[in-house]
Design a protein around this motif. Sequence first.
Motif, PDB file in Angstrom:
ATOM      1  N   GLY A 119      17.659  -7.055 -31.791  1.00 27.22           N
ATOM      2  CA  GLY A 119      17.979  -5.646 -31.990  1.00 27.22           C
ATOM      3  C   GLY A 119      17.368  -4.768 -30.925  1.00 27.22           C
ATOM      4  N   THR A 120      16.106  -5.030 -30.592  1.00 30.78           N
ATOM      5  CA  THR A 120      15.430  -4.265 -29.541  1.00 30.78           C
ATOM      6  C   THR A 120      16.123  -4.450 -28.200  1.00 30.78           C
ATOM      7  OG1 THR A 120      13.294  -4.410 -30.642  1.00 30.78           O
ATOM      8  CG2 THR A 120      13.265  -3.996 -28.279  1.00 30.78           C
ATOM      9  N   ALA A 121      16.512  -5.683 -27.891  1.00 26.59           N
ATOM     10  CA  ALA A 121      17.163  -5.954 -26.608  1.00 26.59           C
ATOM     11  C   ALA A 121      18.467  -5.184 -26.477  1.00 26.59           C
ATOM     12  CB  ALA A 121      17.405  -7.455 -26.461  1.00 26.59           C
ATOM     13  N   VAL A 122      19.252  -5.150 -27.548  1.00 29.03           N
ATOM     14  CA  VAL A 122      20.510  -4.393 -27.515  1.00 29.03           C
ATOM     15  C   VAL A 122      20.217  -2.913 -27.329  1.00 29.03           C
ATOM     16  CG1 VAL A 122      22.518  -3.677 -28.886  1.00 29.03           C
ATOM     17  CG2 VAL A 122      21.826  -6.080 -28.847  1.00 29.03           C
ATOM     18  N   ARG A 123      19.230  -2.402 -28.029  1.00 27.55           N
ATOM     19  CA  ARG A 123      18.902  -0.978 -27.918  1.00 27.55           C
ATOM     20  C   ARG A 123      18.431  -0.631 -26.508  1.00 27.55           C
ATOM     21  NH1 ARG A 123      17.308   2.972 -31.743  1.00 27.55           N
ATOM     22  NH2 ARG A 123      17.423   4.971 -30.623  1.00 27.55           N
ATOM     23  N   ARG A 124      17.734  -1.537 -25.865  1.00 24.95           N
ATOM     24  CA  ARG A 124      17.238  -1.275 -24.507  1.00 24.95           C
ATOM     25  C   ARG A 124      18.361  -1.148 -23.488  1.00 24.95           C
ATOM     26  NH1 ARG A 124      13.008  -5.283 -22.359  1.00 24.95           N
ATOM     27  NH2 ARG A 124      13.023  -3.771 -20.662  1.00 24.95           N
ATOM     28  N   MET A 125      19.542  -1.654 -23.812  1.00 28.56           N
ATOM     29  CA  MET A 125      20.672  -1.493 -22.901  1.00 28.56           C
ATOM     30  C   MET A 125      21.244  -0.081 -22.952  1.00 28.56           C
ATOM     31  SD  MET A 125      22.876  -5.028 -22.865  1.00 28.56           S
ATOM     32  CE  MET A 125      23.051  -5.281 -24.632  1.00 28.56           C
ATOM     33  N   MET A 126      20.835   0.701 -23.923  1.00 23.85           N
ATOM     34  CA  MET A 126      21.370   2.051 -24.087  1.00 23.85           C
ATOM     35  C   MET A 126      20.532   3.058 -23.314  1.00 23.85           C
ATOM     36  SD  MET A 126      22.172   1.909 -28.181  1.00 23.85           S
ATOM     37  CE  MET A 126      23.114   0.527 -28.877  1.00 23.85           C
ATOM     38  N   LYS A 127      21.150   4.175 -22.971  1.00 22.91           N
ATOM     39  CA  LYS A 127      20.427   5.239 -22.291  1.00 22.91           C
ATOM     40  C   LYS A 127      19.380   5.823 -23.236  1.00 22.91           C
ATOM     41  CE  LYS A 127      24.272   6.565 -19.299  1.00 22.91           C
ATOM     42  NZ  LYS A 127      25.235   7.652 -18.927  1.00 22.91           N
TER      43      LYS A 127
END
Length: 232
Positions: A119-127
């Motif tokens: 979940g954190t990894a996916v969120r880190r792809m966001m601005k």
Amino acid sequence: MTTLAASLTPRKQVARLAAQILAPLQQGYLADRSPDVAALARLRRGAGREAGQLPDLWSLIDTGPLHVPPDDARPLDESDLVRAEDALHMALTLWALHQQSRPTGMHQADRKDSRRGLGTAVRRMMKPGEIDEPLRKRLVRAGTAPDLTSLAQRLRDIVVLLRRADIPLDYALLAGQLYTWQRPGGADVVRREWGSSFHAWHDKDAEKPGDAAPAPAGDKTTDSTDTDKDAS
């Protein structure tokens, strides 16, 4: 002794074995050792596919330790072993896809001061400060996959994006989650974990020196055409 036996759950056994397999493979790949580079290329071909489809990988993913658990763990029954083997196969092949062409380790342990869950990894792809709905929906679709094959394919799409953004993941943690996902009621547990790590992440946690820039949300999830030492 009873307390010790209860402490090493099947999930923890799977996660520990994944870490033990990953560590030397990743170290060898980064050191450009030919056997490890070749092993990664073989593993990568299994990403998004069922474990039984590629007998060539059986020698690379040694699940023997699961059949002879340590003193502080209970023996796994036949159904547990199947789940464990499938979880290890999926996690290791996804790591191999993620690691291709990358000069630093894409498997990094999840820590309180450096979160590396899915979940954190996916969120880190966001601005910073924004929720990218297409990316969030990819995570949701993975969590709601109807079967293991669909889950593997949906995770593969996410991993391709993480790879392009140079965002690492704790693949030992993922292996344990993939084991739990297959158990009755386990998919709900894993969805909550992925959702919790997605929402617990804060912008201030990501922008550190050396962190990669976010990947474009519209990036296609096909394999890149990179040619490198392990291209095959």
